[in-house]
Enzyme design. Structure first.
Site, mmCIF file in Angstrom:
data_model
loop_
_atom_site.group_PDB
_atom_site.id
_atom_site.type_symbol
_atom_site.label_atom_id
_atom_site.label_comp_id
_atom_site.label_asym_id
_atom_site.label_seq_id
_atom_site.Cartn_x
_atom_site.Cartn_y
_atom_site.Cartn_z
ATOM 1 N N ARG A 1 -3.687 -10.118 5.843
ATOM 2 C CA ARG A 1 -4.165 -9.990 4.048
ATOM 3 C C ARG A 1 -3.036 -9.570 3.490
ATOM 4 N NH1 ARG A 1 -6.574 -6.769 0.208
ATOM 5 N NH2 ARG A 1 -7.903 -7.932 -0.864
ATOM 6 N N LYS B 1 1.015 -0.837 -0.402
ATOM 7 C CA LYS B 1 -0.157 0.149 -0.131
ATOM 8 C C LYS B 1 1.074 1.079 0.163
ATOM 9 C CE LYS B 1 -4.644 -1.435 1.188
ATOM 10 N NZ LYS B 1 -5.330 -1.507 2.857
HETATM 11 C C1 9MG Z 1 -10.306 -5.780 -0.465
HETATM 12 N N1 9MG Z 1 -9.035 -4.968 0.358
HETATM 13 C C2 9MG Z 1 -8.114 -4.051 0.597
HETATM 14 N N2 9MG Z 1 -6.931 -3.985 1.369
HETATM 15 C C3 9MG Z 1 -8.007 -3.995 2.242
HETATM 16 C C4 9MG Z 1 -7.936 -4.545 3.531
HETATM 17 O O1 9MG Z 1 -6.921 -3.168 3.868
HETATM 18 N N3 9MG Z 1 -8.442 -4.968 4.491
HETATM 19 C C5 9MG Z 1 -9.233 -6.079 4.074
HETATM 20 N N4 9MG Z 1 -10.290 -5.960 5.167
HETATM 21 N N5 9MG Z 1 -10.112 -5.828 2.905
HETATM 22 C C6 9MG Z 1 -8.985 -5.707 2.577
#
Ligand code: 9MG
Length: 277
Positions: A257, A223
């Protein structure tokens, strides 16, 4: 907090932090530039993530990156359903559906998804009622604003407090709709209507979210907050993501994630060895 999540019969153990591999099936996806657009490519990528040890796969058919274009429910279904059906028979880890749309939640779960990842925390029309009828865990994520404008001027008096209050309100809404708390996972939503300072404050506050008593999930992989700190393009942000994953795991976050599955798993192995001493 329960140490496992029943994802439609596939159990996700939470004794140690889990890795959720990202599978974006969008032409404009945030950090893979759409490399995995196309059914065969996406399926192959999912297989590789599972072979590399991903504990679950998050399938998304609508990009949530700042400024991304909106897709219709039918387009989203056309993108995600064939993959969910194929993955549900080919791999044995839980499949997550990354969506905010009630109709996509329902169809994805009947195709084999066992987890709902909703960046809109079930605030879209019909989503709360749909999720209440589906017996799968749900990740409620905080977001300020909508993707098209959320990064224009995010503003908080107290970002930690406001995100916590929001998540508590969404938990209460779920309980009122009949969704048991054991099915909920919370996410402060890094990059969703937040400046770098907000993201850093939230990150330092992760122990506070963990103390809310629900499994916490985070997504920081590749990010902009990492790019801003390191002055690096999207494809050079893995190391920064691993540093954040290490800290998050140390503080008790349950699900990371990420795009970088293998590297994150190695990182978490080191944390686990130290924690288990
Ligand atoms: C789909 N998506 C993109 N970034 C995310 C994040 O930080 N958390 C979650 N739960 N989904 C995300």
């Amino acid at each position: 907090m329960s140490l496992k999540l029943d994802c439609a019969g596939r159990v996700l153990g939470l004794q140690h932090p889990c890795v959720m591999g990202i599978l974006n099936i969008t032409p404009d996806s945030f950090s893979d530039g759409g490399d995995f657009f196309g059914y065969e490519c996406a399926l192959q990528h999912a297989r590789e993530m599972v072979a590399n040890g991903a504990d679950m796969i998050d399938v998304g058919g609508e990009s949530t990156r700042p400024g991304a274009s909106v897709v219709s429910e039918q387009q989203e279904l056309d993108r995600v359903l064939p993959l969910i059906e194929a993955l549900a028979t080919e791999v044995d880890v839980p499949i997550s559906i990354d969506t905010s749309k009630a109709g996509v939640m329902r169809e994805a779960v009947s195709a084999g998804a066992g987890f709902i990842n909703d960046v809109n925390a079930l605030r879209s029309e019909g989503a709360l009622a749909a999720a209440a009828t589906l017996s799968v865990p749900i990740c409620l994520m905080h977001r300020q604003g909508v993707p098209s404008t959320m990064q224009q001027s995010p503003s908080y008096d107290n970002v930690l407090l406001e995100v916590e209050v929001f998540l508590r309100e969404r938990v209460a809404a779920c309980e009122a709709a009949g969704i048991p708390p054991q099915r909920l996972v919370l996410d402060p939503g890094f990059g969703f209507g937040k400046t770098l300072k907000h993201n850093l404050t939230l990150f330092n506050g992760l122990p506070r979210f963990v103390d809310m008593g629900f499994p916490v999930m985070i997504g920081v992989s590749r990010k902009r907050m990492i790019g801003d700190l390191l002055n690096t393009p999207v494809d050079k942000r893995c190391q920064g993501g691993l540093t954040l994953a290490t800290l998050a795991a140390w503080w008790g976050v349950s699900i990371i994630r990420t795009h970088d599955v293998k590297e994150t798993i190695d990182t978490l192995k080191i944390c686990r060895a130290l924690k288990d001493m």
